[in-house]
Each structure stands twice: as C-alpha cells, then as structure tokens.
Write a protein that holds these residues in place. Structure first.
Motif, PDB file in Angstrom:
ATOM      1  N   UNK A  87       0.841  -1.201   0.000  1.00 51.47           N
ATOM      2  CA  UNK A  87       0.000   0.000   0.000  1.00 51.47           C
ATOM      3  C   UNK A  87       0.872   1.244   0.000  1.00 51.47           C
ATOM      4  N   UNK A  88       0.472   2.240  -0.775  1.00 54.06           N
ATOM      5  CA  UNK A  88       1.303   3.433  -0.922  1.00 54.06           C
ATOM      6  C   UNK A  88       0.739   4.618  -0.143  1.00 54.06           C
ATOM      7  N   UNK A  89       1.636   5.559   0.179  1.00 55.38           N
ATOM      8  CA  UNK A  89       1.227   6.813   0.796  1.00 55.38           C
ATOM      9  C   UNK A  89       0.590   7.709  -0.270  1.00 55.38           C
ATOM     10  N   UNK A  90      -0.292   8.620   0.115  1.00 62.47           N
ATOM     11  CA  UNK A  90      -0.804   9.593  -0.859  1.00 62.47           C
ATOM     12  C   UNK A  90       0.361  10.357  -1.495  1.00 62.47           C
ATOM     13  N   UNK A  91       0.348  10.466  -2.803  1.00 65.38           N
ATOM     14  CA  UNK A  91       1.440  11.144  -3.506  1.00 65.38           C
ATOM     15  C   UNK A  91       1.356  12.644  -3.316  1.00 65.38           C
ATOM     16  N   UNK A  92       2.493  13.254  -3.027  1.00 68.69           N
ATOM     17  CA  UNK A  92       2.558  14.705  -2.874  1.00 68.69           C
ATOM     18  C   UNK A  92       3.693  15.234  -3.742  1.00 68.69           C
ATOM     19  N   UNK A  93       3.362  16.159  -4.605  1.00 69.64           N
ATOM     20  CA  UNK A  93       4.336  16.724  -5.529  1.00 69.64           C
ATOM     21  C   UNK A  93       5.454  17.468  -4.802  1.00 69.64           C
ATOM     22  N   UNK A  94       6.664  17.352  -5.316  1.00 70.96           N
ATOM     23  CA  UNK A  94       7.752  18.234  -4.934  1.00 70.96           C
ATOM     24  C   UNK A  94       7.283  19.674  -5.178  1.00 70.96           C
ATOM     25  N   UNK A  95       7.268  20.547  -4.162  1.00 72.70           N
ATOM     26  CA  UNK A  95       6.725  21.900  -4.365  1.00 72.70           C
ATOM     27  C   UNK A  95       7.483  22.712  -5.409  1.00 72.70           C
ATOM     28  N   UNK A  96       8.766  22.410  -5.623  1.00 65.92           N
ATOM     29  CA  UNK A  96       9.524  23.137  -6.644  1.00 65.92           C
ATOM     30  C   UNK A  96       9.096  22.713  -8.052  1.00 65.92           C
ATOM     31  N   UNK A  97       8.520  21.532  -8.176  1.00 62.10           N
ATOM     32  CA  UNK A  97       7.882  21.085  -9.416  1.00 62.10           C
ATOM     33  C   UNK A  97       6.491  21.698  -9.530  1.00 62.10           C
ATOM     34  N   UNK A  98       5.751  21.673  -8.423  1.00 60.64           N
ATOM     35  CA  UNK A  98       4.359  22.131  -8.432  1.00 60.64           C
ATOM     36  C   UNK A  98       4.245  23.608  -8.769  1.00 60.64           C
ATOM     37  N   UNK A  99       5.283  24.405  -8.482  1.00 61.57           N
ATOM     38  CA  UNK A  99       5.205  25.831  -8.802  1.00 61.57           C
ATOM     39  C   UNK A  99       5.216  26.075 -10.309  1.00 61.57           C
ATOM     40  N   UNK A 100       5.615  25.061 -11.081  1.00 62.80           N
ATOM     41  CA  UNK A 100       5.545  25.140 -12.546  1.00 62.80           C
ATOM     42  C   UNK A 100       4.264  24.492 -13.067  1.00 62.80           C
TER      43      UNK A 100
END
Length: 442
Positions: free
Chosen positions: A48-61
């Motif tokens: 089972x996996x953890x909820x995926x959370x984007x790298x914020x430095x990626x998400x700002x793009x």
C-alpha cells in the motif's frame, strides 16, 4: 490543473518563471535545472502506498497530481521548459495521458514509459546541472550535477514571496471555494453535529476528498479548540456544544487557501471575545502598508490582545507591563501568520535577500514564521489567536506571569478552548486586499 479562465495568465506565469530561473542559474554557473516530481512511496513491508505529494519546486511550474516519476528540465538554451511525463503501461492504476492543450503550449512535452529512458534526457556534457528533489539513483551518474544546491534553493525561496498575477488569481479562487466549506461547517456546528460530521460537511461543500486538501483541516469543538493543531475528528456529538474552531482550506491548481474561524454556540463572554478578536484582526489588516515590518505587525497584535485581555478582566496590569512580562504569549503563543502559496507555509519568510541573509524571529516570539518587510504582490495570512492552553497556563501559574492573570476568569473559559481568526491577504502598492472577506466570509 489550470482553471480554464486563467489560461493566458498561466502562460505568462511560466514565461516569467522561466526567465527568472534562468537568470538565477546563470548567476550561479548552471546551464540546466532538473526538477523531479517525486515518486510514489510505500508503507513498510506493505504494497500500500502513501498519498502522492508533488515536490513543491515542481508544483510551482505545474500542479500535475498524477506526475509521480515525471521531471522538468529548465534548459536555458531552449525557448521553454521541457516536461518529461512518466506514462507507463499499467493495468492496475489506469494512468491518464497528458493531452491538456495548455500544458502542451507551455512545455515541450515528452512522454516516456520506463525510467531507463531518463538518462538520455537528463545528461549534459557541456554545462553544469542543478538538481532539485529527493534522492534519485539516476542523478548519481551525472558527474556535472549538483543536488539541492543550497544557494540556488535559497534564491528560489526568496523570490517565491512575490506572486504572479496567475498565482494571485489561484489563491483568490481557492478562497472563494473554501468559503463555501466554512459556511457549511458553521451550519453543521449549530445543528449540534460531531467533529466528524462537520468535517464531512466541509468536504462535501468544497467537493474535496481528504487527500485533496492543502493541509489536514482542524475541526475542534469545545476544549479541543485549545489544541493549536488538533488532528482528530471525534465521531461523538458533544453533550453540550460550546465553541467551534475551524482551520481549513482548498487548493486551486496547487495554490492554497488557509482560513480559520471561531464560533460560540450561545451568546455570552466567549461570543463577545470572538467579536473583539474579529475587530482586532480587521484593524491589523487595515494597518498594513508597503514597507512595514511584519514583526512590527505581530507586536501590534500582542498590544491589541493585551487591551482585550484587560477589557475582559482576564488579566491585570497595563498593556506595557503585560508585554514586558510575556503575559500575552500565554494566550497567543504562535506567530501572526506566514506566506501562502504553493505551500501552505510558503518558504522564505525569514530571508532578507536572495543571497541567504536572514532575520530570525524575535526571542520572545520564536514561532513567528515571517519577519520580512511587507511588499507588493506578497500573499500572507493574518491570524491572531486567544487560547486557554492547559500546559502553557500551568507554566504561567508557576512563574512571574501568574500574578497578572485572573485565574478564576480564565478557568471559567477553558471549556471553550480558544479563538483563531485567519484571513488571506494580498498586498498591493495601494494597500491590502483581504481575499477571504472579499470571498464573502465574515
């Protein structure tokens, strides 16, 4: 993804960020920046996996919630960024093809279906490479690559304080959506519902799942409102509802709203305190101006709180003596606010320049997350509080602060927990815009 109404603003945002990032890379001797979206992580000895959370430095793009395994390449010799979109053949999870026309316009999009294809895109023999993200095996083979260069991260964090028109619009829309949830939650409270039921009413009104929220919402009834980051959602309806503190937001294209309100079930002293705290908070917002130190606004909040504590005879003395003794921090221990954006607590709050100069929080107020001067295009919160927190009260009882506190009055109010009033503020050259009140939440 990007709201359709903000398409042109988004393209401008990407162009501006691309230009600024290339300038920072040039200043630090890099020709290319690699940003990993991050990977899916699994529970220990479990599939089972953890909820995926984007790298914020990626998400700002690009706030691509299904971007696990994907990468961004900022090559300053190119005309726009490259998105390496990980699109494996997967019979279990049905990954979605990336066919968004706006993303195709903003990025050079390349799909790949296996990590072994990455090196041909990531490597460069002619220029120094900077990498931002978690540890990656494929980065180890890039001899000219620096991982998480502190000076580059610091410069990026510093400039994150200034929000583009697109980012401001996303946070504005997030506030509008969150207000719907706050209204539904307040109605559920006055119906006498449990914390769990109030939480579900909030999610239903905002059309969110738990994992969609920008942070875990705080739904606190009665004495639970004294726990600053109360994490639970009790299924038990309170026998005697007294108070309700909600701290909850919504994310639009990755940009967060972060709003708090407090309610009293019946008229009385606590209800009057809430009215006084609303007035305090609105006076603080009205005082904001470009060039003002956020630390000074925080101290101003403590002075105003001292006056309220005196008015309600919760303490005795003078405003100056209460501040000098640290009595107001017994009731208001956290900072007045923080930057807000792609991260709920956007980074860079202590930075005084892109080279890494810092202005730490004052010793008397160690939890203040923002010490910079207030400038145009910043978005931050203003969230004063007044709480009856048992461990802090016990400490105050044992030191010099205890003599200034009216313990009978404080003890009588402890079952109500506490108050927090939080709005999201956009600063402009002509003054503060209260995005939360503008969205209709009083």
């Amino acid at each position: 993804m990007v709201p359709s109404s903000l398409s042109q603003q988004y393209l401008q945002h990407i162009q501006q960020q691309f230009s600024q990032t290339c300038q920072l890379l040039s200043e630090q001797g890099y020709g290319r920046l690699l940003i990993a979206a991050g990977d899916i992580n699994y529970h220990f000895r479990d599939d089972g996996d953890y909820p995926f959370k984007l790298n914020p430095y990626f998400a700002s793009w690009l706030n691509l919630v299904e971007a696990a395994g994907s990468w961004l390449i900022i090559d300053c010799q190119a005309s726009k960024p490259t998105l390496l979109y990980y699109f494996p053949e997967d019979i279990w999870h049905q990954p979605a093809p990336l066919d968004d026309a706006l993303v195709q316009q903003a990025f050079e999009v390349v799909s790949f279906d296996h990590p072994k294809e990455l090196p041909q895109w990531l490597a460069s023999n002619e220029e120094k490479i900077a990498y931002i993200g978690p540890a990656q095996a494929c980065i180890k083979n890039l001899t000219n690559c620096t991982t998480n260069c502190e000076s580059l991260l610091t410069a990026i964090d510093y400039y994150r304080a200034y929000k583009s028109d697109y980012e401001q619009a996303c946070i504005r829309q997030a506030n509008e959506a969150a207000v719907l949830g706050h209204r539904a939650a307040a109605e559920a409270f006055y119906r006498g519902e449990s914390e769990y039921q109030i939480h579900m009413a909030y999610l239903q009104a905002t059309q969110q799942l738990d994992n969609d929220q920008p942070y875990n919402s705080i739904i606190a009834l009665n004495e639970h409102a004294a726990v600053l980051h109360y994490p639970h959602k009790s299924r038990q309806q309170p026998a005697s509802p007294k108070s309700f503190l909600i701290d909850a937001g919504v994310s639009v294209a990755g940009y967060a709203a972060d709003i708090s309100r407090s309610y009293a079930y019946q008229p009385g002293v606590f209800a009057d305190l809430i009215i006084a705290m609303h007035s305090l908070q609105q006076n603080l917002v009205a005082s904001l101006a470009v060039g003002l130190s956020y630390v000074d606004v925080h101290i101003q909040a403590h002075r105003a709180l001292a006056a309220i504590l005196l008015e309600f005879t919760l303490v005795q003395g003078s405003v100056d003596s209460l501040l000098a003794q640290g009595v107001t921090s017994v009731f208001f221990p956290h900072g007045l606010g923080h930057y807000l954006g792609i991260q709920v607590h956007d980074r860079g709050g202590w930075l005084t320049d892109p080279q890494g100069g810092e202005l730490k929080a004052p010793q008397a107020h160690p939890y203040l997350r923002l010490t910079r001067s207030i400038e145009a295009n910043q978005v931050f919160t203003i969230e004063p509080g007044l709480y009856f927190i048992e461990p802090i009260l016990q400490q105050a009882q044992q030191d010099a602060r205890g003599a200034a506190i009216n313990w009978d009055a404080v003890t009588a109010l402890k079952p109500w927990g506490g108050i927090r009033i939080e709005d999201n503020i956009l600063m402009t050259e002509t003054g503060a815009v209260n995005l939360t009140r503008l969205a209709g939440l009083v």
